[in-house]
Design an enzyme around this catalytic site. Structure first.
Site, PDB file in Angstrom:
ATOM      1  N   GLY A  18     -33.907 -34.034  33.221  1.00 39.96           N
ATOM      2  CA  GLY A  18     -32.605 -33.361  33.252  1.00 39.96           C
ATOM      3  C   GLY A  18     -32.557 -32.264  34.301  1.00 39.96           C
ATOM      4  O   GLY A  18     -31.686 -31.400  34.275  1.00 39.96           O
ATOM      5  N   GLY A  24     -31.026 -27.531  34.081  1.00 41.47           N
ATOM      6  CA  GLY A  24     -32.179 -28.039  34.834  1.00 41.47           C
ATOM      7  C   GLY A  24     -32.198 -27.574  36.275  1.00 41.47           C
ATOM      8  O   GLY A  24     -33.259 -27.235  36.813  1.00 41.47           O
ATOM      9  N   TYR A 144     -25.991 -34.573  16.927  1.00 40.84           N
ATOM     10  CA  TYR A 144     -26.687 -34.007  18.096  1.00 40.84           C
ATOM     11  C   TYR A 144     -27.771 -33.022  17.640  1.00 40.84           C
ATOM     12  O   TYR A 144     -28.937 -33.106  18.060  1.00 40.84           O
ATOM     13  CB  TYR A 144     -25.637 -33.315  18.970  1.00 40.84           C
ATOM     14  N   LYS A 148     -32.038 -33.500  17.766  1.00 41.58           N
ATOM     15  CA  LYS A 148     -32.893 -32.551  18.479  1.00 41.58           C
ATOM     16  C   LYS A 148     -33.872 -31.865  17.525  1.00 41.58           C
ATOM     17  O   LYS A 148     -35.003 -31.552  17.889  1.00 41.58           O
ATOM     18  CB  LYS A 148     -32.029 -31.519  19.191  1.00 41.58           C
ATOM     19  N   PRO A 171     -32.207 -22.710  22.573  1.00 43.55           N
ATOM     20  CA  PRO A 171     -31.239 -21.878  23.287  1.00 43.55           C
ATOM     21  C   PRO A 171     -29.868 -21.876  22.603  1.00 43.55           C
ATOM     22  O   PRO A 171     -29.459 -22.879  22.020  1.00 43.55           O
ATOM     23  CB  PRO A 171     -31.117 -22.544  24.661  1.00 43.55           C
ATOM     24  N   ASN A 173     -25.592 -21.171  23.075  1.00 40.49           N
ATOM     25  CA  ASN A 173     -24.657 -21.716  24.068  1.00 40.49           C
ATOM     26  C   ASN A 173     -24.880 -21.061  25.434  1.00 40.49           C
ATOM     27  O   ASN A 173     -24.917 -19.833  25.527  1.00 40.49           O
ATOM     28  CB  ASN A 173     -23.213 -21.442  23.648  1.00 40.49           C
ATOM     29  N   LEU A 174     -24.983 -21.895  26.442  1.00 38.61           N
ATOM     30  CA  LEU A 174     -25.223 -21.393  27.799  1.00 38.61           C
ATOM     31  C   LEU A 174     -23.919 -21.394  28.591  1.00 38.61           C
ATOM     32  O   LEU A 174     -22.983 -22.113  28.259  1.00 38.61           O
ATOM     33  CB  LEU A 174     -26.248 -22.284  28.502  1.00 38.61           C
ATOM     34  N   ARG A 195      -8.783 -23.371  31.742  1.00 36.85           N
ATOM     35  CA  ARG A 195      -7.400 -23.294  31.242  1.00 36.85           C
ATOM     36  C   ARG A 195      -6.680 -22.058  31.781  1.00 36.85           C
ATOM     37  O   ARG A 195      -5.531 -22.124  32.208  1.00 36.85           O
ATOM     38  CB  ARG A 195      -7.393 -23.287  29.718  1.00 36.85           C
ATOM     39  N   ASP A 277     -12.485 -25.345  14.360  1.00 36.13           N
ATOM     40  CA  ASP A 277     -13.146 -24.164  14.938  1.00 36.13           C
ATOM     41  C   ASP A 277     -14.604 -24.443  15.272  1.00 36.13           C
ATOM     42  O   ASP A 277     -15.234 -23.699  16.010  1.00 36.13           O
ATOM     43  CB  ASP A 277     -13.154 -23.011  13.922  1.00 36.13           C
TER      44      ASP A 277
HETATM   45  N1  NAP Z   1     -25.486 -26.271  27.958  1.00 33.77           N
HETATM   46  C1  NAP Z   1     -25.707 -25.602  26.851  1.00 33.77           C
HETATM   47  O1  NAP Z   1     -24.917 -24.747  26.423  1.00 33.77           O
HETATM   48  C2  NAP Z   1     -26.964 -25.826  26.062  1.00 33.77           C
HETATM   49  C3  NAP Z   1     -27.216 -25.018  24.936  1.00 33.77           C
HETATM   50  C4  NAP Z   1     -28.390 -25.230  24.200  1.00 33.77           C
HETATM   51  C5  NAP Z   1     -29.269 -26.224  24.580  1.00 33.77           C
HETATM   52  N2  NAP Z   1     -28.996 -26.981  25.680  1.00 33.77           N
HETATM   53  C6  NAP Z   1     -29.969 -28.023  26.040  1.00 33.77           C
HETATM   54  O2  NAP Z   1     -30.348 -27.824  27.395  1.00 33.77           O
HETATM   55  C7  NAP Z   1     -30.618 -29.076  28.004  1.00 33.77           C
HETATM   56  C8  NAP Z   1     -29.822 -29.201  29.286  1.00 33.77           C
HETATM   57  O3  NAP Z   1     -28.430 -29.144  28.991  1.00 33.77           O
HETATM   58  P1  NAP Z   1     -27.338 -29.102  30.157  1.00 33.77           P
HETATM   59  O4  NAP Z   1     -26.164 -28.388  29.620  1.00 33.77           O
HETATM   60  O5  NAP Z   1     -27.965 -28.668  31.407  1.00 33.77           O
HETATM   61  O6  NAP Z   1     -26.948 -30.639  30.241  1.00 33.77           O
HETATM   62  P2  NAP Z   1     -26.512 -31.534  31.490  1.00 33.77           P
HETATM   63  O7  NAP Z   1     -25.958 -30.714  32.587  1.00 33.77           O
HETATM   64  O8  NAP Z   1     -25.655 -32.615  30.920  1.00 33.77           O
HETATM   65  O9  NAP Z   1     -27.874 -32.164  31.976  1.00 33.77           O
HETATM   66  C9  NAP Z   1     -28.539 -33.120  31.221  1.00 33.77           C
HETATM   67  C10 NAP Z   1     -29.289 -34.059  32.130  1.00 33.77           C
HETATM   68  O10 NAP Z   1     -29.908 -35.049  31.307  1.00 33.77           O
HETATM   69  C11 NAP Z   1     -30.080 -36.191  32.081  1.00 33.77           C
HETATM   70  N3  NAP Z   1     -30.013 -37.397  31.251  1.00 33.77           N
HETATM   71  C12 NAP Z   1     -29.086 -37.755  30.334  1.00 33.77           C
HETATM   72  N4  NAP Z   1     -29.344 -38.979  29.846  1.00 33.77           N
HETATM   73  C13 NAP Z   1     -30.480 -39.407  30.477  1.00 33.77           C
HETATM   74  C14 NAP Z   1     -31.235 -40.602  30.414  1.00 33.77           C
HETATM   75  N5  NAP Z   1     -30.882 -41.632  29.606  1.00 33.77           N
HETATM   76  N6  NAP Z   1     -32.341 -40.695  31.191  1.00 33.77           N
HETATM   77  C15 NAP Z   1     -32.701 -39.701  32.023  1.00 33.77           C
HETATM   78  N7  NAP Z   1     -32.016 -38.538  32.128  1.00 33.77           N
HETATM   79  C16 NAP Z   1     -30.908 -38.404  31.366  1.00 33.77           C
HETATM   80  C17 NAP Z   1     -28.916 -36.240  33.070  1.00 33.77           C
HETATM   81  O11 NAP Z   1     -29.468 -36.701  34.301  1.00 33.77           O
HETATM   82  P3  NAP Z   1     -28.573 -37.381  35.461  1.00 33.77           P
HETATM   83  O12 NAP Z   1     -27.781 -36.258  36.038  1.00 33.77           O
HETATM   84  O13 NAP Z   1     -29.560 -37.950  36.392  1.00 33.77           O
HETATM   85  O14 NAP Z   1     -27.694 -38.396  34.777  1.00 33.77           O
HETATM   86  C18 NAP Z   1     -28.416 -34.793  33.119  1.00 33.77           C
HETATM   87  O15 NAP Z   1     -28.549 -34.218  34.402  1.00 33.77           O
HETATM   88  C19 NAP Z   1     -30.287 -30.142  26.966  1.00 33.77           C
HETATM   89  O16 NAP Z   1     -31.483 -30.547  26.346  1.00 33.77           O
HETATM   90  C20 NAP Z   1     -29.386 -29.430  25.982  1.00 33.77           C
HETATM   91  O17 NAP Z   1     -29.472 -29.978  24.704  1.00 33.77           O
HETATM   92  C21 NAP Z   1     -27.873 -26.817  26.435  1.00 33.77           C
END
Ligand code: NAP
Length: 326
Positions: A18, A24, A144, A148, A171, A173-174, A195, A277
């Site tokens: 990711g 990432g 979800y 996890k 983590p 919410n980011l 929005r 909500d």
């Molecule tokens: N964003 C938040 O608020 C938040 C909060 C708490 C925890 N997290 C955790 O932080 C992590 C990153 O989140 P994010 O918001 O950065 O998400 P994101 O931008 O959607 O990035 C997730 C990445 O996962 C990869 N992915 C998805 N399906 C895949 C597959 N089948 N095989 C290989 N790679 C795959 C995608 O790669 P490709 O681009 O190559 O498709 C994507 O770039 C996650 O584990 C999430 O649960 C996020």
């Protein structure tokens, strides 16, 4: 903190699943700043290596010292309601297979990134790691969150049976630059920013938002999250999960007012109370991260929002990609 981290990363080959996503990309950027040569950082893209496939997981971990597992299917409340099966299956299968493949490869350390969505719906605030298993998560993000959370049980079981060094981070919410601003799948902050910015741009005098606005959330700036993950990777070697947050709770209504102010929106905000909500309150107890590996968030919400708005205005006038839970 740079030097605290750098020596550890020297000569390490790091897999960041990711690594091209929102969080990432900041983790990879930070690794490079710590002196890890880009050639030593592997970022598998889903179109080339689909981590739902066992063979691709085996290939991904080959020759790797450290795995930071961030790959996930994620989205806001609407996305969670529409695709609960995908969110459960993809997140569970990727994490389970990758952990097992890493064990067989004798990977030195495996960092699993979980989510605040794993906490029970009515967890006492602030959420303490000890309360993680004391109830069912809020329904809209339960598939979800549970997929996890299963990876935490796996991490602890693998440490116990195989002595594998797997750690587990939670983590909150980011938000930040490069977040997902697609209204079909975005989280609360990018959705609000978009929005209000569009309302200003189009001269609208009303913005309609989901829910009552009474739910509360906590937000962590994405660069802080990346720093926390790398500190934990270096300094934390225990089975207990660790929250990563800012420890600052805000209601959605107050957040909306702040975003309206920062985007110079002068119209009205109406709440569509027919929409859910999500979890009533969310705010993490962050003492364990501070005690165990000295992590403390640095970027205040107002400052982080300002940076995010700036980035969006400069770089992003359309809809994009993806994004965790509501
Ligand atoms: N964003 C938040 O608020 C938040 C909060 C708490 C925890 N997290 C955790 O932080 C992590 C990153 O989140 P994010 O918001 O950065 O998400 P994101 O931008 O959607 O990035 C997730 C990445 O996962 C990869 N992915 C998805 N399906 C895949 C597959 N089948 N095989 C290989 N790679 C795959 C995608 O790669 P490709 O681009 O190559 O498709 C994507 O770039 C996650 O584990 C999430 O649960 C996020």
């Amino acid at each position: 903190m740079g030097s605290r981290l750098s020596a550890f990363w020297n000569h390490k080959r790091v897999l960041v699943t990711g690594g091209a996503g929102f969080l990432g990309s900041f983790v990879v950027e930070r690794l490079i700043r710590e002196g890890v040569a880009p050639a030593r950082i592997a970022v598998p893209r889903s179109r080339e290596m689909d981590l739902r496939n066992w063979a691709d997981c085996v290939k991904a971990v080959h020759g790797v010292d450290i795995v930071i597992h961030l790959a996930a299917r994620v989205g806001g409340i609407g996305f969670n309601r529409k695709f609960p099966g995908t969110l459960f299956y993809d997140n569970a299968i990727m994490g389970i297979q990758l952990t097992e493949a890493a064990r067989r490869e004798n990977v030195e350390k495996f960092v699993t990134v979980g989510t605040v969505c794993a906490y029970p719906k009515f967890t006492p605030v602030p959420f303490r790691e000890e309360d993680l298993w004391n109830g069912y998560p809020e329904e809209t993000n339960a598939p979800y969150g549970i997929a996890k959370k299963a990876l935490l049980a796996m991490a602890q079981a693998y440490r116990q049976q195989y002595d594998m060094n797997v750690i587990y981070l939670l983590p909150v919410n980011l938000y930040g630059p490069k977040d997902n601003f697609d209204l079909d799948s975005s989280h609360v902050i990018p959705a609000l920013l978009r929005r209000y910015l569009e309302a200003v741009h189009e001269g609208k005098d009303e913005v309609i938002l989901w829910g009552t606005g009474s739910a509360s959330r906590e937000f962590l700036y994405v660069e802080d999250a990346a720093e926390g993950i790398l500190l934990a990777a270096k300094e934390y070697d225990k089975p207990a999960p660790v929250n990563l947050g800012s420890g600052q709770e805000i209601t959605i209504k107050d957040l909306a007012s702040l975003v309206a102010e920062l985007t110079a929106y002068r119209g009205k905000t109406r709440w569509d109370t027919t929409k859910p909500d999500g979890q009533p309150r969310r705010c993490l107890d962050t003492t364990r991260a501070k005690k165990e590996f000295g992590f403390q968030a640095k970027v205040e919400l107002r400052e982080g929002l300002r940076k995010t708005i700036e980035w969006y205005k400069e770089a992003h006038h359309g809809a994009t990609g993806k994004s965790g839970c509501s």
